[in-house]
Design a protein around this motif. Structure first.
Motif, PDB file in Angstrom:
ATOM      1  N   GLN A  17       8.157  -7.702 -13.854  1.00 57.04           N
ATOM      2  CA  GLN A  17       7.324  -8.786 -13.325  1.00 57.04           C
ATOM      3  C   GLN A  17       8.071  -9.584 -12.257  1.00 57.04           C
ATOM      4  OE1 GLN A  17       4.145  -8.722 -13.816  1.00 57.04           O
ATOM      5  NE2 GLN A  17       4.506  -7.006 -15.185  1.00 57.04           N
ATOM      6  N   VAL A  20       7.893  -7.432  -9.025  1.00 55.32           N
ATOM      7  CA  VAL A  20       6.607  -7.505  -8.328  1.00 55.32           C
ATOM      8  C   VAL A  20       6.496  -8.811  -7.544  1.00 55.32           C
ATOM      9  CG1 VAL A  20       4.099  -7.679  -8.662  1.00 55.32           C
ATOM     10  CG2 VAL A  20       5.402  -5.917  -9.859  1.00 55.32           C
ATOM     11  N   GLU A  24       6.214  -9.126  -3.456  1.00 54.48           N
ATOM     12  CA  GLU A  24       5.069  -9.849  -2.881  1.00 54.48           C
ATOM     13  C   GLU A  24       5.536 -10.965  -1.955  1.00 54.48           C
ATOM     14  OE1 GLU A  24       1.705  -9.244  -6.384  1.00 54.48           O
ATOM     15  OE2 GLU A  24       3.016 -10.997  -6.468  1.00 54.48           O
ATOM     16  N   ASP A  48       0.474  -0.758 -14.569  1.00 58.34           N
ATOM     17  CA  ASP A  48       0.020  -1.652 -13.501  1.00 58.34           C
ATOM     18  C   ASP A  48       1.129  -1.941 -12.496  1.00 58.34           C
ATOM     19  OD1 ASP A  48       1.359  -3.111 -15.530  1.00 58.34           O
ATOM     20  OD2 ASP A  48       0.422  -4.977 -14.890  1.00 58.34           O
ATOM     21  N   VAL A  49       2.335  -2.099 -12.963  1.00 58.20           N
ATOM     22  CA  VAL A  49       3.468  -2.365 -12.074  1.00 58.20           C
ATOM     23  C   VAL A  49       3.796  -1.114 -11.269  1.00 58.20           C
ATOM     24  CG1 VAL A  49       5.913  -2.969 -11.984  1.00 58.20           C
ATOM     25  CG2 VAL A  49       4.376  -4.174 -13.551  1.00 58.20           C
ATOM     26  N   LYS A  52       1.373  -0.667  -8.372  1.00 61.96           N
ATOM     27  CA  LYS A  52       1.641  -1.550  -7.228  1.00 61.96           C
ATOM     28  C   LYS A  52       2.806  -1.033  -6.400  1.00 61.96           C
ATOM     29  CE  LYS A  52      -0.069  -5.986  -8.823  1.00 61.96           C
ATOM     30  NZ  LYS A  52       0.229  -7.394  -9.022  1.00 61.96           N
ATOM     31  N   ALA A  55       1.848   2.123  -4.519  1.00 66.00           N
ATOM     32  CA  ALA A  55       0.964   1.839  -3.390  1.00 66.00           C
ATOM     33  C   ALA A  55       1.749   1.266  -2.211  1.00 66.00           C
ATOM     34  CB  ALA A  55      -0.141   0.873  -3.815  1.00 66.00           C
ATOM     35  N   TRP A  56       2.650   0.320  -2.477  1.00 68.84           N
ATOM     36  CA  TRP A  56       3.479  -0.238  -1.396  1.00 68.84           C
ATOM     37  C   TRP A  56       4.352   0.838  -0.774  1.00 68.84           C
ATOM     38  CZ3 TRP A  56       4.957  -4.715  -5.088  1.00 68.84           C
ATOM     39  CH2 TRP A  56       4.022  -5.755  -4.973  1.00 68.84           C
TER      40      TRP A  56
END
Length: 86
Positions: A17, A20, A24, A48-49, A52, A55-56
């Protein structure tokens, strides 16, 4: 006017967390980093992490290197990637 070129290398171990939020914040800077290299040595990855980060990475916004186990080898590779001229 000269633009600054900053490379960020983020070694991480089981700090999903925080990772992320860090990425961001780096992506939201008014003068973004030239390179964001994440050296991920975590033992597990929540879906979920992982989605992300993937995708980045696929969008070319970060370089995400997964390396299970603690080793300095990937940190050295990340430094070489960040020094690469464009």
């Amino acid at each position: 006017m000269m633009t600054s070129t900053i490379s960020c290398i983020i070694p991480t171990f089981n700090r999903r967390q925080v990772l992320v939020r860090t990425v961001e914040m780096l992506l939201d800077q008014t003068s973004p980093a030239r390179d964001i290299v994440v050296v991920d040595q975590s033992t597990d990855i929540p879906p979920d992490v992982g989605a992300k980060l993937k995708a980045w990475h696929e969008a070319g916004q970060i370089k995400w290197v997964r390396q299970e186990g603690r080793t300095l080898r990937w940190r050295g590779i990340a430094v070489r990637w960040s020094r690469r001229e464009r």
